[in-house]
Design a protein around this motif. Sequence first.
Motif, mmCIF file in Angstrom:
data_model
loop_
_atom_site.group_PDB
_atom_site.id
_atom_site.type_symbol
_atom_site.label_atom_id
_atom_site.label_comp_id
_atom_site.label_asym_id
_atom_site.label_seq_id
_atom_site.Cartn_x
_atom_site.Cartn_y
_atom_site.Cartn_z
ATOM 1 N N ARG A 124 -8.587 2.314 -6.206
ATOM 2 C CA ARG A 124 -7.171 2.639 -6.445
ATOM 3 C C ARG A 124 -7.057 3.946 -7.236
ATOM 4 N NH1 ARG A 124 -1.993 0.396 -5.987
ATOM 5 N NH2 ARG A 124 -0.602 2.093 -6.523
ATOM 6 N N TYR B 132 0.842 -1.198 0.000
ATOM 7 C CA TYR B 132 0.000 0.000 0.000
ATOM 8 C C TYR B 132 0.875 1.246 0.000
ATOM 9 C CZ TYR B 132 -3.215 3.607 1.559
ATOM 10 O OH TYR B 132 -3.944 4.757 1.664
ATOM 11 N N GLU C 106 -7.436 6.721 -4.798
ATOM 12 C CA GLU C 106 -6.216 6.904 -4.003
ATOM 13 C C GLU C 106 -5.173 7.702 -4.777
ATOM 14 O OE1 GLU C 106 -4.982 3.014 -2.989
ATOM 15 O OE2 GLU C 106 -6.420 2.761 -1.361
#
Length: 359
Positions: free
Chosen positions: A250, A6, A253
């Motif tokens: 994702r 991550y 993010e």
Amino acid sequence: PLVPRYGSTPKARRSLFTAMGSSAGRRPLTVLAGGAVLLGALALGAFNLPGSLKQQDSFTSKPDAVAAMETLGKAYPERGTQPITVITPQGRADETLASIRGTRGVDSAREGRTGDGWTEISVLATAPPQSAGETATIEALREQLDGSYVGGPSAEQLDLKDTNARDRLVVVPIVLLSVLLILVALLRSLVAPLILVAAVVAVWGAALGIGGLVFGPVFGFEGTDPGLGLLSFVFLVALGVDYGIFLMHRMREESLKGAEPASAALTALRTTGGVIASAGLVLAATFAVLTNMPMVQLVELGFVIAVGVLLDTFLVRTYLVTSASVALGRKVWWPGALSREPERPVPPKEPERVPAAAH
């Protein structure tokens, strides 16, 4: 050997998903329109799905019971070979029997067992089992026999068809609304969840359409199970939303870290593509195992789900969702905070400096 962490920076390497993302990013509107037309054309095949599956057509190979029923049908073509069962109050058995014998489409009726205040009447229709003629006879009996119950295999199939039609009208909107609310809470957006929900519905329609193109002409099936549409919908929505969350979360993010929409979408595809493809292949193979079963219902269900998972993995997530995200830019996060941030222009390339020694 590559363990994703991550917050880690993806390694710059050329991969299949990098190439796919680049093609979707260059002409997003063209890719999106082409994919939508393709899925829409495939979904039209659903109109070619055969009718409801009859009990004698439920097996991929003919069992002895079906062969015996066909032999009886040839020997007695003027009457049905599968009785309709009527359960009526014992005190009204004679009245019910007379009413049944006067019903159009009934060949014969005889009284059977009696117990607990009820009497069983066995009815033979003139039409073959689960045909339009027998269905009309069952509906006529149910309409005129007040207080009695009309059952049997054909009546059960009719009830199952009606129940599944009702369930689709109730369950499908509830599932889509529930999934949409979860995605809105997760992605802090309305547009992105709507894209994902539209994608899973498109995959469902296209998978059923492919089934309609092959079930009759290629597999030789005489019908489809009434529960095929609802069961395949639930599976494909559940699996498709999982893949959508992998990709879109994702992307969010990357956007939160300052990446521009196009860059965030392509990075998300490059980093999650392997996970989505691996899961898709495993799940497609798992459901494809059902096509080896001797039951037509299981073969149809396994085929539709396997095809739908592959469409979702390699077409919808890779091309359509990515191209839609690139085309919409920051509007994909509307009305969240990310949608209000101005898009930064791409800086121009600096001209290459010529070394002094070259002069």
